[in-house]
Design a protein around this motif. Structure first.
Motif, PDB file in Angstrom:
ATOM      1  N   ARG A   9       8.787  11.041  -2.330  1.00 51.26           N
ATOM      2  CA  ARG A   9       8.231  10.539  -3.580  1.00 51.26           C
ATOM      3  C   ARG A   9       9.317  10.461  -4.639  1.00 51.26           C
ATOM      4  NH1 ARG A   9       4.716   9.462  -0.492  1.00 51.26           N
ATOM      5  NH2 ARG A   9       2.511  10.009  -0.566  1.00 51.26           N
ATOM      6  N   THR A  59       4.280   5.780  15.034  1.00 52.72           N
ATOM      7  CA  THR A  59       3.539   7.019  14.780  1.00 52.72           C
ATOM      8  C   THR A  59       2.617   7.355  15.950  1.00 52.72           C
ATOM      9  OG1 THR A  59       1.986   5.605  13.608  1.00 52.72           O
ATOM     10  CG2 THR A  59       3.509   6.901  12.249  1.00 52.72           C
ATOM     11  N   GLY A  85      -0.865  12.659   5.366  1.00 51.32           N
ATOM     12  CA  GLY A  85      -0.629  12.648   3.924  1.00 51.32           C
ATOM     13  C   GLY A  85      -1.768  13.300   3.185  1.00 51.32           C
ATOM     14  N   SER A  87      -6.136   8.549  -2.877  1.00 47.41           N
ATOM     15  CA  SER A  87      -5.910   9.215  -1.591  1.00 47.41           C
ATOM     16  C   SER A  87      -5.267   8.183  -0.698  1.00 47.41           C
ATOM     17  CB  SER A  87      -7.240   9.706  -0.999  1.00 47.41           C
ATOM     18  OG  SER A  87      -7.911   8.600  -0.468  1.00 47.41           O
ATOM     19  N   SER A  91      -4.306   7.855   3.356  1.00 48.33           N
ATOM     20  CA  SER A  91      -4.095   8.358   4.706  1.00 48.33           C
ATOM     21  C   SER A  91      -4.377   7.179   5.604  1.00 48.33           C
ATOM     22  CB  SER A  91      -5.055   9.523   4.970  1.00 48.33           C
ATOM     23  OG  SER A  91      -6.367   9.069   4.733  1.00 48.33           O
ATOM     24  N   LEU A 144       0.815  -1.229   0.000  1.00 51.03           N
ATOM     25  CA  LEU A 144       0.000   0.000   0.000  1.00 51.03           C
ATOM     26  C   LEU A 144       0.843   1.271   0.000  1.00 51.03           C
ATOM     27  CD1 LEU A 144      -2.187  -2.002   1.617  1.00 51.03           C
ATOM     28  CD2 LEU A 144      -3.218   0.210   2.071  1.00 51.03           C
ATOM     29  N   LEU A 145       1.594   1.466   1.081  1.00 52.41           N
ATOM     30  CA  LEU A 145       2.382   2.688   1.214  1.00 52.41           C
ATOM     31  C   LEU A 145       3.351   2.867   0.059  1.00 52.41           C
ATOM     32  CD1 LEU A 145       3.416   2.568   4.965  1.00 52.41           C
ATOM     33  CD2 LEU A 145       2.381   4.526   3.840  1.00 52.41           C
ATOM     34  N   THR A 205       3.853  13.388  13.849  1.00 59.03           N
ATOM     35  CA  THR A 205       4.857  12.383  14.219  1.00 59.03           C
ATOM     36  C   THR A 205       5.799  12.060  13.077  1.00 59.03           C
ATOM     37  OG1 THR A 205       3.196  10.726  13.727  1.00 59.03           O
ATOM     38  CG2 THR A 205       3.432  11.354  16.009  1.00 59.03           C
ATOM     39  N   ALA A 211       3.392   0.832  10.275  1.00 53.93           N
ATOM     40  CA  ALA A 211       2.818   2.169  10.055  1.00 53.93           C
ATOM     41  C   ALA A 211       2.094   2.686  11.289  1.00 53.93           C
ATOM     42  CB  ALA A 211       1.862   2.118   8.870  1.00 53.93           C
ATOM     43  N   GLY A 212       1.567   1.773  12.092  1.00 55.54           N
ATOM     44  CA  GLY A 212       0.707   2.212  13.185  1.00 55.54           C
ATOM     45  C   GLY A 212       1.376   2.299  14.546  1.00 55.54           C
ATOM     46  N   VAL A 238       7.093  12.946   3.889  1.00 50.54           N
ATOM     47  CA  VAL A 238       7.035  11.726   3.105  1.00 50.54           C
ATOM     48  C   VAL A 238       7.815  12.002   1.821  1.00 50.54           C
ATOM     49  CG1 VAL A 238       4.849  10.820   4.017  1.00 50.54           C
ATOM     50  CG2 VAL A 238       4.804  12.393   2.073  1.00 50.54           C
ATOM     51  N   LEU A 272       2.654  10.292  18.955  1.00 43.89           N
ATOM     52  CA  LEU A 272       1.519  11.197  19.178  1.00 43.89           C
ATOM     53  C   LEU A 272       1.203  11.284  20.669  1.00 43.89           C
ATOM     54  CD1 LEU A 272      -1.060  12.823  18.536  1.00 43.89           C
ATOM     55  CD2 LEU A 272      -2.198  10.632  18.070  1.00 43.89           C
ATOM     56  N   PHE A 327     -10.443  -3.667   7.883  1.00 42.93           N
ATOM     57  CA  PHE A 327      -9.900  -2.806   8.938  1.00 42.93           C
ATOM     58  C   PHE A 327     -10.810  -1.576   9.047  1.00 42.93           C
ATOM     59  CE2 PHE A 327      -7.434  -0.921  11.867  1.00 42.93           C
ATOM     60  CZ  PHE A 327      -6.293  -0.237  11.515  1.00 42.93           C
TER      61      PHE A 327
HETATM   62  C1  HEM Z   1      -0.546   9.399  14.739  1.00 44.60           C
HETATM   63  C2  HEM Z   1      -0.689   8.330  14.069  1.00 44.60           C
HETATM   64  C3  HEM Z   1      -0.383   8.184  12.585  1.00 44.60           C
HETATM   65  C4  HEM Z   1       0.209   9.040  11.697  1.00 44.60           C
HETATM   66  C5  HEM Z   1       0.739  10.438  11.960  1.00 44.60           C
HETATM   67  C6  HEM Z   1       0.224   8.381  10.407  1.00 44.60           C
HETATM   68  C7  HEM Z   1       0.716   8.966   9.249  1.00 44.60           C
HETATM   69  C8  HEM Z   1       0.602   8.394   7.984  1.00 44.60           C
HETATM   70  C9  HEM Z   1       0.997   9.029   6.751  1.00 44.60           C
HETATM   71  C10 HEM Z   1       1.669  10.389   6.614  1.00 44.60           C
HETATM   72  C11 HEM Z   1       0.688   8.179   5.735  1.00 44.60           C
HETATM   73  C12 HEM Z   1       0.882   8.443   4.244  1.00 44.60           C
HETATM   74  C13 HEM Z   1       2.241   8.079   3.816  1.00 44.60           C
HETATM   75  C14 HEM Z   1       2.477   8.531   2.379  1.00 44.60           C
HETATM   76  O1  HEM Z   1       1.671   9.261   1.807  1.00 44.60           O
HETATM   77  O2  HEM Z   1       3.531   8.168   1.861  1.00 44.60           O
HETATM   78  C15 HEM Z   1       0.133   6.991   6.326  1.00 44.60           C
HETATM   79  C16 HEM Z   1      -0.283   5.891   5.603  1.00 44.60           C
HETATM   80  C17 HEM Z   1      -0.697   4.707   6.183  1.00 44.60           C
HETATM   81  N1  HEM Z   1      -0.839   4.454   7.544  1.00 44.60           N
HETATM   82 FE1  HEM Z   1      -0.613   5.792   9.030  1.00 44.60          FE
HETATM   83  N2  HEM Z   1      -0.325   7.127  10.538  1.00 44.60           N
HETATM   84  C18 HEM Z   1      -0.699   6.960  11.837  1.00 44.60           C
HETATM   85  C19 HEM Z   1      -1.288   5.860  12.415  1.00 44.60           C
HETATM   86  C20 HEM Z   1      -1.540   4.686  11.732  1.00 44.60           C
HETATM   87  C21 HEM Z   1      -2.146   3.500  12.327  1.00 44.60           C
HETATM   88  C22 HEM Z   1      -2.537   3.375  13.800  1.00 44.60           C
HETATM   89  C23 HEM Z   1      -2.211   2.549  11.339  1.00 44.60           C
HETATM   90  C24 HEM Z   1      -2.724   1.119  11.386  1.00 44.60           C
HETATM   91  C25 HEM Z   1      -2.739   0.367  12.442  1.00 44.60           C
HETATM   92  C26 HEM Z   1      -1.681   3.152  10.119  1.00 44.60           C
HETATM   93  C27 HEM Z   1      -1.618   2.524   8.897  1.00 44.60           C
HETATM   94  C28 HEM Z   1      -1.318   3.162   7.694  1.00 44.60           C
HETATM   95  C29 HEM Z   1      -1.448   2.549   6.381  1.00 44.60           C
HETATM   96  C30 HEM Z   1      -1.922   1.132   6.091  1.00 44.60           C
HETATM   97  C31 HEM Z   1      -1.072   3.530   5.443  1.00 44.60           C
HETATM   98  C32 HEM Z   1      -1.071   3.392   3.912  1.00 44.60           C
HETATM   99  C33 HEM Z   1      -2.391   3.911   3.432  1.00 44.60           C
HETATM  100  C34 HEM Z   1      -2.429   3.976   1.909  1.00 44.60           C
HETATM  101  O3  HEM Z   1      -1.413   3.894   1.267  1.00 44.60           O
HETATM  102  O4  HEM Z   1      -3.521   4.095   1.377  1.00 44.60           O
HETATM  103  N3  HEM Z   1      -1.267   4.442  10.403  1.00 44.60           N
HETATM  104  N4  HEM Z   1       0.086   7.136   7.702  1.00 44.60           N
END
Ligand code: HEM
Length: 364
Positions: free
Chosen positions: A289, A241, A341, A361, A363, A82-83, A283, A237-238, A287, A245, A101
């Motif tokens: 690219r 981060t 994001g 999108s 996030s 995904l990411l 946090t 990812a989770g 990112v 926070l 999820f």
């Molecule tokens: C304060 C908490 C969090 C922050 C600041 C955060 C931040 C981000 C950011 C900036 C992205 C985008 C990355 C990009 O565009 O390259 C992202 C994607 C993602 N995050 Fe988080 N995240 C947090 C919590 C979590 C949690 C708790 C989970 C799951 C348990 C999670 C799972 C994911 C996943 C699966 C993606 C990819 C989504 C996609 O590509 O559509 N994140 N996160």
């Protein structure tokens, strides 16, 4: 600051990292398109430019990874991350994840999560001082992810330590990148195999059973390798981060005792305090690219093949978007954060993948 007084930004520079916001402000004002010669990457620091970079995935691709060191290492990215995917694979995998999820699934764990947090904090009651990161913030996210995935509580601490170790870098040092290090899927291998034989009401069982139409148009379930990648990405990812926070919220409320007192008096203010913390101290500050084609920005050409950093933390302090951006205010109306994001969202709006404005999108 470089010798000639021109603004200088380097994500690996520890001195800048202690308080990067004055540098971000100078980047927005003096060098909205900045190039770091030492590490050879570009930076966008203004809200509108970052928005464009996050939504224009055709030009600013995630398929080489969202981290500068990963892009520079140019390693093979396995499917299902995904990411590190662009459409159509990204949308297919994200659509599948969104089916299993869900906010409802997370909400179903609320009692268990509250119990765990209460147990953590009760044992600290009466302690004059304690380290909120080691005693609480580092504990909670991985436990919750463990609950989601159905990993027995007895094994969750070990899983957290391994997940953390993978992302840790020495201060001022770059991340060591290899395909193995990036996707340490062994972490969950035993559980997937065990869960396959012991289905239950958890996310891993749903991932094992979920059918989807893959990029070749075939209807199938995920392979073992794809499921391993999914859960490894979720854990990675989770975890850190969310821990950060919690840490930043504690630090900011410590520095603003008046606002902390307001929260104690009115817990209804807590959700917005979380939003403001995500804006004020995101946090993840950036990112990255991979630039797939020459692109004109601020009267300069960024050549194809370049790495571009999108400075989310600078977008969250852009004076063109936020009144008094350097003031922490739990009453601030916070929307269109860049902390997660793209796709204008705030932490209180669950990031349901259907809500995508553009073709992609992302996030979390
Ligand atoms: C304060 C908490 C969090 C922050 C600041 C955060 C931040 C981000 C950011 C900036 C992205 C985008 C990355 C990009 O565009 O390259 C992202 C994607 C993602 N995050 Fe988080 N995240 C947090 C919590 C979590 C949690 C708790 C989970 C799951 C348990 C999670 C799972 C994911 C996943 C699966 C993606 C990819 C989504 C996609 O590509 O559509 N994140 N996160």
């Amino acid at each position: 600051m470089s010798r000639d007084g021109a603004v200088y930004w380097d994500p690996f520079d520890r001195d800048i990292a202690t308080d990067p916001y004055p540098v971000y402000q100078r980047l927005r004002a003096e060098a909205p398109l900045y190039h770091n010669d030492k590490h050879d990457f570009y930076v966008l620091s203004r809200y509108e430019d970052i928005n464009r970079g996050l939504i224009d995935w055709k030009t600013f691709s995630s398929a080489r990874g969202p981290i500068l060191e990963v892009i520079k290492a140019n390693i093979r990215i396995p499917p299902g991350t995904l990411l590190m995917e662009d459409p159509p694979a990204h949308d297919i995998h994200r659509g599948l994840l969104a089916r299993v999820f869900t906010p409802r699934r997370v909400a179903s764990l609320e009692t268990e999560i509250r119990d765990f947090c209460t147990r953590c904090l009760d044992r600290l009651g009466g302690a004059g001082r304690f380290d909120v990161m080691t005693e609480f913030a580092n504990e909670v996210p991985m436990r919750v992810i463990g609950m989601l995935l159905g990993i027995p509580e007895s094994d969750q601490a070990a899983v957290r330590e391994r997940a953390d170790a993978k992302l840790r870098t020495e201060p001022g040092q770059q991340m060591k990148v290899s395909e193995k290090a990036l996707m340490d899927t062994d972490l969950f291998a035993d559980y997937i195999d065990w869960r396959a034989g012991h289905p239950s009401d958890d996310l891993m069982t749903e991932l094992l059973r979920a059918e989807f139409v893959d990029t070749a148009g075939t209807t199938r379930t995920l392979t073992r390798a794809e499921i391993l990648t999914y859960v490894t990405v979720l854990a990675g990812a989770g975890n850190e981060t969310t821990a950060r926070l919690i840490g930043w919220l504690a630090a900011l409320l410590d520095r603003h005792p008046d606002q902390r007192a307001e929260l104690v008096a009115d817990p209804g203010l807590v959700p917005n305090a979380v939003e403001e913390t995500l804006r004020f101290e995101p946090t993840g500050h950036a990112v990255a690219r991979y630039v797939t084609a020459d692109v004109e920005l601020h009267d300069r050409t960024v050549p194809a093949g370049s790495a571009m950093m999108l400075l989310l933390a600078s977008a969250n302090r852009d004076e063109d978007c936020w009144p008094e951006p350097a003031r922490f205010d739990i009453h601030r109306k916070v929307s269109n954060l860049r902390t997660f994001g793209s796709a204008p969202t705030t932490a209180s709006e669950p990031h349901s993948p259907g809500s995508r404005p553009g073709s992609r999108s992302r996030s979390s």
